[in-house]
Scaffold this motif. Structure first.
Motif, PDB file in Angstrom:
ATOM      1  N   GLU A 301     -31.975  -3.198  38.230  1.00  0.00           N
ATOM      2  CA  GLU A 301     -32.956  -2.261  37.274  1.00  0.00           C
ATOM      3  C   GLU A 301     -32.067  -1.080  36.918  1.00  0.00           C
ATOM      4  O   GLU A 301     -32.366  -0.880  35.685  1.00  0.00           O
ATOM      5  CB  GLU A 301     -34.182  -1.855  38.107  1.00  0.00           C
ATOM      6  CG  GLU A 301     -35.011  -0.988  37.138  1.00  0.00           C
ATOM      7  CD  GLU A 301     -35.669  -1.752  36.056  1.00  0.00           C
ATOM      8  OE1 GLU A 301     -36.147  -1.175  35.017  1.00  0.00           O
ATOM      9  OE2 GLU A 301     -35.852  -2.964  36.163  1.00  0.00           O
ATOM     10  N   GLY A 302     -31.238  -0.488  37.859  1.00  0.00           N
ATOM     11  CA  GLY A 302     -30.491   0.877  37.317  1.00  0.00           C
ATOM     12  C   GLY A 302     -29.451   0.508  36.226  1.00  0.00           C
ATOM     13  O   GLY A 302     -29.377   1.154  35.099  1.00  0.00           O
ATOM     14  N   ALA A 303     -28.970  -0.854  36.324  1.00  0.00           N
ATOM     15  CA  ALA A 303     -27.975  -1.283  35.300  1.00  0.00           C
ATOM     16  C   ALA A 303     -28.762  -1.543  34.011  1.00  0.00           C
ATOM     17  O   ALA A 303     -28.115  -1.180  32.996  1.00  0.00           O
ATOM     18  CB  ALA A 303     -27.134  -2.467  35.763  1.00  0.00           C
ATOM     19  N   ARG A 304     -29.874  -2.078  34.056  1.00  0.00           N
ATOM     20  CA  ARG A 304     -30.556  -2.292  32.837  1.00  0.00           C
ATOM     21  C   ARG A 304     -30.965  -1.164  32.080  1.00  0.00           C
ATOM     22  O   ARG A 304     -30.846  -1.178  30.987  1.00  0.00           O
ATOM     23  CB  ARG A 304     -32.003  -3.078  33.378  1.00  0.00           C
ATOM     24  CG  ARG A 304     -31.907  -4.453  33.798  1.00  0.00           C
ATOM     25  CD  ARG A 304     -33.165  -4.998  34.174  1.00  0.00           C
ATOM     26  NE  ARG A 304     -33.162  -6.160  34.999  1.00  0.00           N
ATOM     27  CZ  ARG A 304     -34.096  -6.906  35.420  1.00  0.00           C
ATOM     28  NH1 ARG A 304     -35.432  -6.625  34.877  1.00  0.00           N
ATOM     29  NH2 ARG A 304     -33.838  -8.003  36.095  1.00  0.00           N
ATOM     30  N   MET A 305     -31.282   0.089  32.879  1.00  0.00           N
ATOM     31  CA  MET A 305     -31.549   1.429  32.338  1.00  0.00           C
ATOM     32  C   MET A 305     -30.299   1.978  31.548  1.00  0.00           C
ATOM     33  O   MET A 305     -30.336   2.507  30.480  1.00  0.00           O
ATOM     34  CB  MET A 305     -31.989   2.384  33.324  1.00  0.00           C
ATOM     35  CG  MET A 305     -33.553   2.036  33.778  1.00  0.00           C
ATOM     36  SD  MET A 305     -34.744   2.154  32.510  1.00  0.00           S
ATOM     37  CE  MET A 305     -34.957   0.234  32.219  1.00  0.00           C
ATOM     38  N   ILE A 306     -29.076   1.452  32.151  1.00  0.00           N
ATOM     39  CA  ILE A 306     -27.976   1.958  31.681  1.00  0.00           C
ATOM     40  C   ILE A 306     -27.505   1.213  30.306  1.00  0.00           C
ATOM     41  O   ILE A 306     -27.131   1.665  29.102  1.00  0.00           O
ATOM     42  CB  ILE A 306     -26.932   1.545  32.625  1.00  0.00           C
ATOM     43  CG1 ILE A 306     -26.933   2.738  33.931  1.00  0.00           C
ATOM     44  CG2 ILE A 306     -25.322   1.944  31.899  1.00  0.00           C
ATOM     45  CD1 ILE A 306     -25.792   2.403  34.874  1.00  0.00           C
ATOM     46  N   ILE A 307     -27.919  -0.180  30.378  1.00  0.00           N
ATOM     47  CA  ILE A 307     -27.774  -0.676  29.071  1.00  0.00           C
ATOM     48  C   ILE A 307     -28.854  -0.366  28.057  1.00  0.00           C
ATOM     49  O   ILE A 307     -28.121  -0.274  26.927  1.00  0.00           O
ATOM     50  CB  ILE A 307     -27.908  -2.201  29.502  1.00  0.00           C
ATOM     51  CG1 ILE A 307     -26.816  -2.782  30.233  1.00  0.00           C
ATOM     52  CG2 ILE A 307     -28.025  -3.166  28.163  1.00  0.00           C
ATOM     53  CD1 ILE A 307     -27.001  -4.282  30.943  1.00  0.00           C
ATOM     54  N   GLY A 309     -29.662   2.695  27.518  1.00  0.00           N
ATOM     55  CA  GLY A 309     -29.340   3.755  27.018  1.00  0.00           C
ATOM     56  C   GLY A 309     -28.022   3.816  26.069  1.00  0.00           C
ATOM     57  O   GLY A 309     -28.063   4.286  25.117  1.00  0.00           O
ATOM     58  N   LEU A 310     -27.391   2.892  26.554  1.00  0.00           N
ATOM     59  CA  LEU A 310     -26.076   2.429  25.644  1.00  0.00           C
ATOM     60  C   LEU A 310     -26.480   1.673  24.514  1.00  0.00           C
ATOM     61  O   LEU A 310     -26.061   2.245  23.381  1.00  0.00           O
ATOM     62  CB  LEU A 310     -25.359   1.629  26.381  1.00  0.00           C
ATOM     63  CG  LEU A 310     -24.592   2.018  27.777  1.00  0.00           C
ATOM     64  CD1 LEU A 310     -23.580   1.051  28.198  1.00  0.00           C
ATOM     65  CD2 LEU A 310     -23.723   3.315  27.094  1.00  0.00           C
TER      66      LEU A 310
END
Length: 326
Positions: A301-307, A309-310
């Protein structure tokens, strides 16, 4: 006198202009490409059941993104919609235990209206920046929800059957939630395209000072805007809890950043004056397909939020590049 022929416009510039004028076309192409990629990744996944499930989960996201679309058109943003959706859903499920559904619905919409009024007054009259104002009211609403939760902890909560029917039900393979979404989406599109209020939103976002000189009552437009945004968020929360079937103090909060991303992907400028809701709907579908792809790839989930945001940063930078080249 010799006439000098104008320099031919390059293909790249023509493509950028086309994408700026008709953003829905590349969005639909991107959506189709993502669906095709998903089918290649996992053959057979794209079927009637998957399409219905994708639509069901895209609808709450698209509705919250509708709040952002309307506010971004004025150059603002509403960071309280996730909390408002959560509060309305939580109040409904706790009040319906011992109240008539109509009374529970009215009580659930009350905090949404109050937050919308506070946002509208703060931004429209006292000129507080929308980001600061809506973050502040969101925190106040979340704190109030925590206090409220302690007063009703003994009675528990109940998700009404009619909400479950709307949230998760299918009729002839078509999601029942479309009965709510289609009228609301049509209302937003009609308002933005064909009403004076919609034109005022674009005018304020395009040039607030010029709109004031033209006689536009800025504070009235902003007050109406943020109350409408909060009401839409409240309805979204009730529909979303029918899909999730569980009350939570952070129910709709995870939808906030994706809603902003869907709006930006859909072609609405964060600087105001440009965009529309049709693109936002396609943007929400794109994000749902991306979420499915990330789930298959087992991305946390954390990586999804990063994506997400990008995505916002990339699309905003691309939009600025298009504007500079026009």
């Amino acid at each position: 006198m010799t006439m000098v022929a104008p320099a031919p416009v390059s293909f790249g510039r023509r493509l950028k202009r086309f994408m700026s004028d008709y953003p829905i076309v590349p969005l639909v192409i991107l959506l189709a490409a993502l669906v095709a990629f998903l089918q290649i990744m996992q053959p057979g996944i794209v079927n009637a059941r998957w399409i219905a499930s994708t639509i069901q989960f895209a609808i709450p996201l698209a509705l919250l993104a509708g709040c952002q679309t309307m506010t971004m058109l004025t150059g603002g943003i509403d960071m309280s919609v996730g909390t408002v959706a959560t509060v309305s859903a939580f109040v409904l499920t706790t009040q319906v235990v011992h109240n008539d559904p109509a009374v529970a619905f009215a009580l659930a919409m009350l905090p949404a209206i109050l937050v919308g009024l506070a946002n509208g007054i703060g931004v429209g009259i006292f000129r507080v920046h929308p980001l600061i104002m809506t973050l502040g009211t969101g925190l106040v609403a979340f704190g109030s929800l925590q206090v409220y939760q302690r007063t009703v902890i003994a009675t528990g909560f109940l998700v009404p059957d009619w909400l479950k029917w709307l949230g998760t039900g299918l009729s002839y393979g078509v999601p029942n939630s479309l009965l709510v979404f289609v009228p609301l989406a049509a209302l937003i599109i009609f308002t933005l395209r064909y009403t004076g209020f919609g034109r005022l939103l674009y005018a304020v976002g395009d040039n607030e000072k010029a709109s004031r000189l033209s006689g536009v009552k800025y504070w009235q437009v902003i007050l109406t805007l943020y109350v409408s945004s909060s009401i839409l968020a409240g309805i979204t929360g009730m529909l979303y809890i029918g899909l999730i079937k569980a009350a939570s103090l952070t129910l709709a909060e995870p939808l906030l950043l994706p809603a902003v991303a869907a709006t930006v992907i859909g072609g609405t400028s964060i600087f105001g004056g440009r965009g529309g809701y049709v693109g936002t709907i396609v943007g929400a579908l794109i994000l749902r397909v991306i979420t499915t792809i990330l789930t298959i790839l087992q991305i946390p989930e954390g990586a999804r939020m990063i994506i997400f945001g990008l995505i916002i940063l990339f699309v905003t930078a691309a939009y600025l590049r298009i504007i500079e080249d026009r």
